[in-house]
Write a protein that holds these residues in place. Structure first.
Motif, PDB file in Angstrom:
ATOM      1  N   ALA A  18       0.833  -1.196   0.000  1.00 15.16           N
ATOM      2  CA  ALA A  18       0.000   0.000   0.000  1.00 15.16           C
ATOM      3  C   ALA A  18       0.870   1.249   0.000  1.00 15.16           C
ATOM      4  CB  ALA A  18      -0.936  -0.017   1.202  1.00 15.16           C
ATOM      5  N   ARG A  19       1.997   1.212   0.726  1.00 18.20           N
ATOM      6  CA  ARG A  19       2.879   2.374   0.748  1.00 18.20           C
ATOM      7  C   ARG A  19       3.554   2.575  -0.604  1.00 18.20           C
ATOM      8  NH1 ARG A  19       5.781   1.641   6.560  1.00 18.20           N
ATOM      9  NH2 ARG A  19       3.984   2.301   7.798  1.00 18.20           N
ATOM     10  N   ALA A  20       3.956   1.480  -1.237  1.00 18.24           N
ATOM     11  CA  ALA A  20       4.655   1.596  -2.515  1.00 18.24           C
ATOM     12  C   ALA A  20       3.776   2.243  -3.583  1.00 18.24           C
ATOM     13  CB  ALA A  20       5.117   0.216  -2.981  1.00 18.24           C
ATOM     14  N   PHE A  21       2.477   1.983  -3.521  1.00 14.24           N
ATOM     15  CA  PHE A  21       1.550   2.575  -4.488  1.00 14.24           C
ATOM     16  C   PHE A  21       0.869   3.829  -3.948  1.00 14.24           C
ATOM     17  CE2 PHE A  21       1.583  -1.887  -6.003  1.00 14.24           C
ATOM     18  CZ  PHE A  21       2.042  -1.652  -7.290  1.00 14.24           C
ATOM     19  N   LYS A  22       1.248   4.227  -2.738  1.00 14.88           N
ATOM     20  CA  LYS A  22       0.688   5.413  -2.082  1.00 14.88           C
ATOM     21  C   LYS A  22      -0.828   5.313  -1.967  1.00 14.88           C
ATOM     22  CE  LYS A  22       4.456   8.293  -3.580  1.00 14.88           C
ATOM     23  NZ  LYS A  22       4.898   9.446  -4.355  1.00 14.88           N
ATOM     24  N   LEU A  23      -1.305   4.126  -1.529  1.00 12.23           N
ATOM     25  CA  LEU A  23      -2.730   3.875  -1.367  1.00 12.23           C
ATOM     26  C   LEU A  23      -3.148   4.174   0.068  1.00 12.23           C
ATOM     27  CD1 LEU A  23      -3.045   0.486  -3.269  1.00 12.23           C
ATOM     28  CD2 LEU A  23      -3.717   2.739  -4.075  1.00 12.23           C
ATOM     29  N   PRO A  24      -4.378   4.602   0.257  1.00 14.57           N
ATOM     30  CA  PRO A  24      -4.863   4.814   1.615  1.00 14.57           C
ATOM     31  C   PRO A  24      -5.034   3.475   2.332  1.00 14.57           C
ATOM     32  CG  PRO A  24      -6.611   5.230   0.031  1.00 14.57           C
ATOM     33  CD  PRO A  24      -5.357   4.985  -0.741  1.00 14.57           C
ATOM     34  N   VAL A  25      -5.191   3.520   3.647  1.00 12.37           N
ATOM     35  CA  VAL A  25      -5.308   2.325   4.468  1.00 12.37           C
ATOM     36  C   VAL A  25      -6.529   1.492   4.085  1.00 12.37           C
ATOM     37  CG1 VAL A  25      -5.570   1.498   6.836  1.00 12.37           C
ATOM     38  CG2 VAL A  25      -4.116   3.459   6.354  1.00 12.37           C
ATOM     39  N   TYR A  26      -7.598   2.115   3.669  1.00  4.38           N
ATOM     40  CA  TYR A  26      -8.851   1.414   3.389  1.00  4.38           C
ATOM     41  C   TYR A  26      -8.942   0.889   1.955  1.00  4.38           C
ATOM     42  CZ  TYR A  26      -9.855   6.131   1.743  1.00  4.38           C
ATOM     43  OH  TYR A  26      -9.790   7.342   1.126  1.00  4.38           O
ATOM     44  N   ALA A  27      -7.870   0.892   1.215  1.00  3.27           N
ATOM     45  CA  ALA A  27      -7.876   0.404  -0.163  1.00  3.27           C
ATOM     46  C   ALA A  27      -7.919  -1.124  -0.179  1.00  3.27           C
ATOM     47  CB  ALA A  27      -6.642   0.897  -0.902  1.00  3.27           C
ATOM     48  N   ALA A  28      -8.500  -1.683  -1.226  1.00  5.75           N
ATOM     49  CA  ALA A  28      -8.583  -3.131  -1.388  1.00  5.75           C
ATOM     50  C   ALA A  28      -8.211  -3.474  -2.821  1.00  5.75           C
ATOM     51  CB  ALA A  28      -9.992  -3.617  -1.087  1.00  5.75           C
ATOM     52  N   GLY A  29      -7.796  -4.696  -3.025  1.00  4.19           N
ATOM     53  CA  GLY A  29      -7.457  -5.145  -4.361  1.00  4.19           C
ATOM     54  C   GLY A  29      -7.983  -6.543  -4.598  1.00  4.19           C
ATOM     55  N   PHE A  30      -7.990  -6.956  -5.845  1.00  2.00           N
ATOM     56  CA  PHE A  30      -8.459  -8.297  -6.177  1.00  2.00           C
ATOM     57  C   PHE A  30      -7.874  -8.705  -7.516  1.00  2.00           C
ATOM     58  CE2 PHE A  30     -11.470  -5.353  -7.987  1.00  2.00           C
ATOM     59  CZ  PHE A  30     -11.729  -5.876  -9.244  1.00  2.00           C
ATOM     60  N   GLU A  31      -7.911  -9.996  -7.775  1.00  2.00           N
ATOM     61  CA  GLU A  31      -7.501 -10.537  -9.060  1.00  2.00           C
ATOM     62  C   GLU A  31      -8.730 -11.056  -9.778  1.00  2.00           C
ATOM     63  OE1 GLU A  31      -4.396 -13.419  -9.314  1.00  2.00           O
ATOM     64  OE2 GLU A  31      -3.193 -12.370  -7.816  1.00  2.00           O
ATOM     65  N   LEU A  32      -8.734 -10.909 -11.057  1.00  2.00           N
ATOM     66  CA  LEU A  32      -9.852 -11.377 -11.863  1.00  2.00           C
ATOM     67  C   LEU A  32      -9.315 -12.344 -12.905  1.00  2.00           C
ATOM     68  CD1 LEU A  32     -12.881 -11.013 -12.435  1.00  2.00           C
ATOM     69  CD2 LEU A  32     -12.267  -9.189 -14.004  1.00  2.00           C
ATOM     70  N   SER A  33      -9.865 -13.545 -12.916  1.00  2.18           N
ATOM     71  CA  SER A  33      -9.443 -14.541 -13.893  1.00  2.18           C
ATOM     72  C   SER A  33     -10.209 -14.283 -15.180  1.00  2.18           C
ATOM     73  CB  SER A  33      -9.729 -15.948 -13.379  1.00  2.18           C
ATOM     74  OG  SER A  33      -9.514 -16.884 -14.412  1.00  2.18           O
ATOM     75  N   THR A  34      -9.522 -13.732 -16.145  1.00  4.59           N
ATOM     76  CA  THR A  34     -10.202 -13.428 -17.410  1.00  4.59           C
ATOM     77  C   THR A  34     -10.585 -14.693 -18.155  1.00  4.59           C
ATOM     78  OG1 THR A  34      -8.055 -13.155 -18.487  1.00  4.59           O
ATOM     79  CG2 THR A  34      -9.144 -11.159 -17.671  1.00  4.59           C
ATOM     80  N   GLN A  35      -9.845 -15.772 -17.960  1.00  2.21           N
ATOM     81  CA  GLN A  35     -10.203 -17.037 -18.604  1.00  2.21           C
ATOM     82  C   GLN A  35     -11.529 -17.567 -18.051  1.00  2.21           C
ATOM     83  OE1 GLN A  35      -6.753 -19.398 -17.858  1.00  2.21           O
ATOM     84  NE2 GLN A  35      -5.677 -18.698 -19.702  1.00  2.21           N
ATOM     85  N   ALA A  36     -11.694 -17.526 -16.729  1.00  2.00           N
ATOM     86  CA  ALA A  36     -12.945 -17.984 -16.122  1.00  2.00           C
ATOM     87  C   ALA A  36     -14.102 -17.074 -16.530  1.00  2.00           C
ATOM     88  CB  ALA A  36     -12.819 -18.023 -14.603  1.00  2.00           C
ATOM     89  N   LEU A  37     -13.839 -15.787 -16.620  1.00  2.00           N
ATOM     90  CA  LEU A  37     -14.876 -14.837 -17.045  1.00  2.00           C
ATOM     91  C   LEU A  37     -15.289 -15.098 -18.486  1.00  2.00           C
ATOM     92  CD1 LEU A  37     -16.534 -12.346 -16.257  1.00  2.00           C
ATOM     93  CD2 LEU A  37     -14.644 -10.939 -17.065  1.00  2.00           C
ATOM     94  N   HIS A  38     -14.311 -15.356 -19.334  1.00  2.00           N
ATOM     95  CA  HIS A  38     -14.598 -15.654 -20.741  1.00  2.00           C
ATOM     96  C   HIS A  38     -15.412 -16.938 -20.858  1.00  2.00           C
ATOM     97  CE1 HIS A  38     -13.940 -16.910 -24.880  1.00  2.00           C
ATOM     98  NE2 HIS A  38     -13.657 -15.643 -25.156  1.00  2.00           N
TER      99      HIS A  38
END
Length: 128
Positions: A1-21
């Motif tokens: 979070a510090r490296a990207f200068k994100l606030p404490v309440y930020a969240a992230g996720f991964e999306l499998s484009t193959q599963a979505l397709h």
């Protein structure tokens, strides 16, 4: 979070484009284009015994409308039961739309008459 200068309440996720397709391939969809022609709505009020549920009325109406070659929908408008009575009034709104023509009064009346006859016959209803 510090490296990207994100606030404490930020969240992230991964999306499998193959599963979505794959999910998009398997989805058949139920899209139907909007009709260019105007639809028609009718409200019908049935007086039924308190033992009859809205679901029974909806099922009966839907069965009749399933045999019609129009786009249809049914929605509850009102359910009223006076105190100390053995009946209740259930009002439903039936919408009919054709994709190839403007519906005439006779077209709509014949469908509504079929719906009424079925509900009266199967559920001992009275049209109010």
């Amino acid at each position: 979070a510090r490296a990207f200068k994100l606030p404490v309440y930020a969240a992230g996720f991964e999306l499998s484009t193959q599963a979505l397709h794959q999910a998009a391939k398997n989805h058949t969809g139920n899209y139907s284009p909007v009709s260019r022609f105007p639809g028609s709505e009718r409200d019908v009020c049935f007086q039924v015994s308190t033992d009859v549920s809205y679901g029974q009325i909806l099922e009966t109406v839907t069965n009749v409308l399933g045999n019609v070659e129009l786009e249809t929908s049914v929605h509850p408008v009102d359910i009223y039961q006076a105190e100390n009575t053995s009946t209740k009034n259930v009002t439903v709104r039936i919408k009919l739309t054709a994709h190839d023509r403007t519906l005439t009064g006779d077209d709509v009346s014949s469908v509504i008459d079929s719906v009424i006859a079925s509900v009266v016959d199967k559920l001992a209803a009275v049209v109010v």
